[in-house]
Scaffold this motif. Structure first.
Motif, short mmCIF file in Angstrom:
data_model
loop_
_atom_site.label_atom_id
_atom_site.label_comp_id
_atom_site.label_asym_id
_atom_site.label_seq_id
_atom_site.Cartn_x
_atom_site.Cartn_y
_atom_site.Cartn_z
N VAL A 131 0.84 -1.20 0.00
CA VAL A 131 0.00 0.00 0.00
C VAL A 131 0.87 1.24 0.00
N ALA A 132 1.90 1.24 0.83
CA ALA A 132 2.81 2.39 0.87
C ALA A 132 3.48 2.62 -0.48
N ARG A 133 3.79 1.54 -1.16
CA ARG A 133 4.46 1.66 -2.47
C ARG A 133 3.56 2.31 -3.51
N VAL A 134 2.29 1.90 -3.57
CA VAL A 134 1.41 2.37 -4.65
C VAL A 134 0.73 3.71 -4.32
N LEU A 135 0.84 4.16 -3.07
CA LEU A 135 0.27 5.46 -2.69
C LEU A 135 1.20 6.60 -3.09
N PRO A 137 2.95 10.23 -2.41
CA PRO A 137 3.37 10.94 -1.20
C PRO A 137 2.23 11.82 -0.69
N ASN A 138 2.03 11.80 0.60
CA ASN A 138 0.93 12.49 1.28
C ASN A 138 -0.43 11.84 1.04
N GLY A 139 -0.46 10.70 0.34
CA GLY A 139 -1.72 10.00 0.13
C GLY A 139 -2.21 9.33 1.41
N TYR A 140 -3.49 9.00 1.44
CA TYR A 140 -4.12 8.46 2.64
C TYR A 140 -4.45 6.98 2.50
N PHE A 141 -4.31 6.28 3.62
CA PHE A 141 -4.71 4.88 3.73
C PHE A 141 -5.84 4.82 4.75
N VAL A 142 -7.05 4.46 4.29
CA VAL A 142 -8.24 4.41 5.13
C VAL A 142 -8.49 2.95 5.51
N ILE A 143 -8.51 2.68 6.81
CA ILE A 143 -8.54 1.30 7.30
C ILE A 143 -9.66 1.12 8.31
N GLU A 144 -10.42 0.04 8.15
CA GLU A 144 -11.22 -0.51 9.23
C GLU A 144 -10.99 -2.02 9.19
N ASP A 145 -10.76 -2.62 10.35
CA ASP A 145 -10.44 -4.04 10.33
C ASP A 145 -10.74 -4.70 11.66
N GLN A 183 2.26 8.15 8.75
CA GLN A 183 1.95 8.91 9.94
C GLN A 183 0.50 8.63 10.31
N ILE A 184 0.22 8.43 11.58
CA ILE A 184 -1.14 8.15 12.02
C ILE A 184 -1.86 9.47 12.23
N VAL A 185 -2.86 9.74 11.41
CA VAL A 185 -3.63 10.98 11.50
C VAL A 185 -4.71 10.85 12.56
N CYS A 186 -5.38 9.71 12.57
CA CYS A 186 -6.48 9.48 13.52
C CYS A 186 -6.67 7.98 13.67
N ASP A 187 -7.00 7.52 14.88
CA ASP A 187 -7.28 6.09 15.06
C ASP A 187 -8.30 5.90 16.16
N ARG A 188 -9.07 4.82 16.01
CA ARG A 188 -10.10 4.46 16.98
C ARG A 188 -10.01 2.95 17.22
N ASN A 189 -10.09 2.57 18.48
CA ASN A 189 -9.93 1.18 18.88
C ASN A 189 -11.14 0.75 19.70
N LEU A 190 -11.88 -0.26 19.21
CA LEU A 190 -13.06 -0.75 19.91
C LEU A 190 -12.69 -2.01 20.69
N ALA A 199 -4.23 6.78 8.02
CA ALA A 199 -2.78 6.94 7.96
C ALA A 199 -2.40 7.70 6.71
N GLN A 200 -1.37 8.50 6.80
CA GLN A 200 -0.91 9.30 5.66
C GLN A 200 0.53 8.94 5.35
#
Length: 204
Positions: A131-135, A137-145, A183-190, A199-200
């Motif tokens: 994911v880091a390779r194909v993004l 620079p400054n692109g975002y990775f949106v994750i829920e898992d 870089q972690i912009v925001c995270d939530r843990n349930l 992540a950016q």
């Protein structure tokens, strides 16, 4: 790892789409910077039956979406779903692909989406590196898992087919993202059962 028949029925149930559209997507978009960045080209890893494409278009405003899945059945189903929609296949691309070896050039996408897919991937660390390779620079990775506690228990093992080794929790996911240059912009843990992360990718 592909979904088993029970999980395929679960992810295409209308209730699952309602939850994604009305609960999960608004929570994810609330984590994005304001004003929300323009997404010219998005990548969805693990497109399933095509619901994620709707979320990426409607909630995140992506102009073009490339959707991939390891399972040819899922790719065919998603393509068939969107072929008969009002939007058709315009500005959509589909591909059978392994998340640990994505068939795309470096810095191709503005944003990458993972809607509860990485817990299916045995070598999830390599998928994050890809994911880091194909993004860009400054692109975002949106994750829920889903995390180890949610999938490595007797009930989950009975109902689903998830890898049981090399699973992760919230802190391990964040650590690997940082190792890959995010870089972690925001995270939530349930309760360490599931989580959301924005992540950016840093600049080289």
């Amino acid at each position: 790892m592909k979904l088993n028949p029970f999980e395929k029925k679960l992810v295409q149930h209308p209730l699952r789409f309602w939850l994604q559209n009305h609960i999960e997507a608004p929570l994810l978009t609330s984590m994005m910077p304001k004003p929300q960045p323009y997404i010219q080209h998005a990548l969805e890893i693990g497109c399933g039956f095509g619901n994620g494409i709707h979320l990426i278009r409607e909630h995140f405003g992506a102009e073009h979406v490339t959707a991939v899945d390891l399972d040819p059945e899922m790719v065919s189903a998603a393509k068939a779903y969107w072929r008969t929609s009002t939007h058709g296949l315009e500005q959509l691309e589909f591909s059978i692909a392994d998340a640990t070896a994505l068939p795309f050039r470096e810095a191709q996408f503005d944003t990458v989406f993972n809607f509860a897919v990485f817990h299916h991937i045995p070598d999830w660390q390599s998928a994050i590196v890809e994911v880091a390779r194909v993004l860009k620079p400054n692109g975002y990775f949106v994750i829920e898992d889903l995390y180890r506690a949610a999938i490595c228990n007797p009930l989950s093992r009975r109902l689903f087919e998830h890898p049981q080794q090399n699973r992760f929790n919230h802190q391990q996911l964040l650590h690997m993202l940082r190792q890959a240059g995010f870089q972690i912009v925001c995270d939530r843990n349930l309760f360490n059962l599931s989580g959301m992360v924005l992540a950016q990718k840093g600049c080289a």
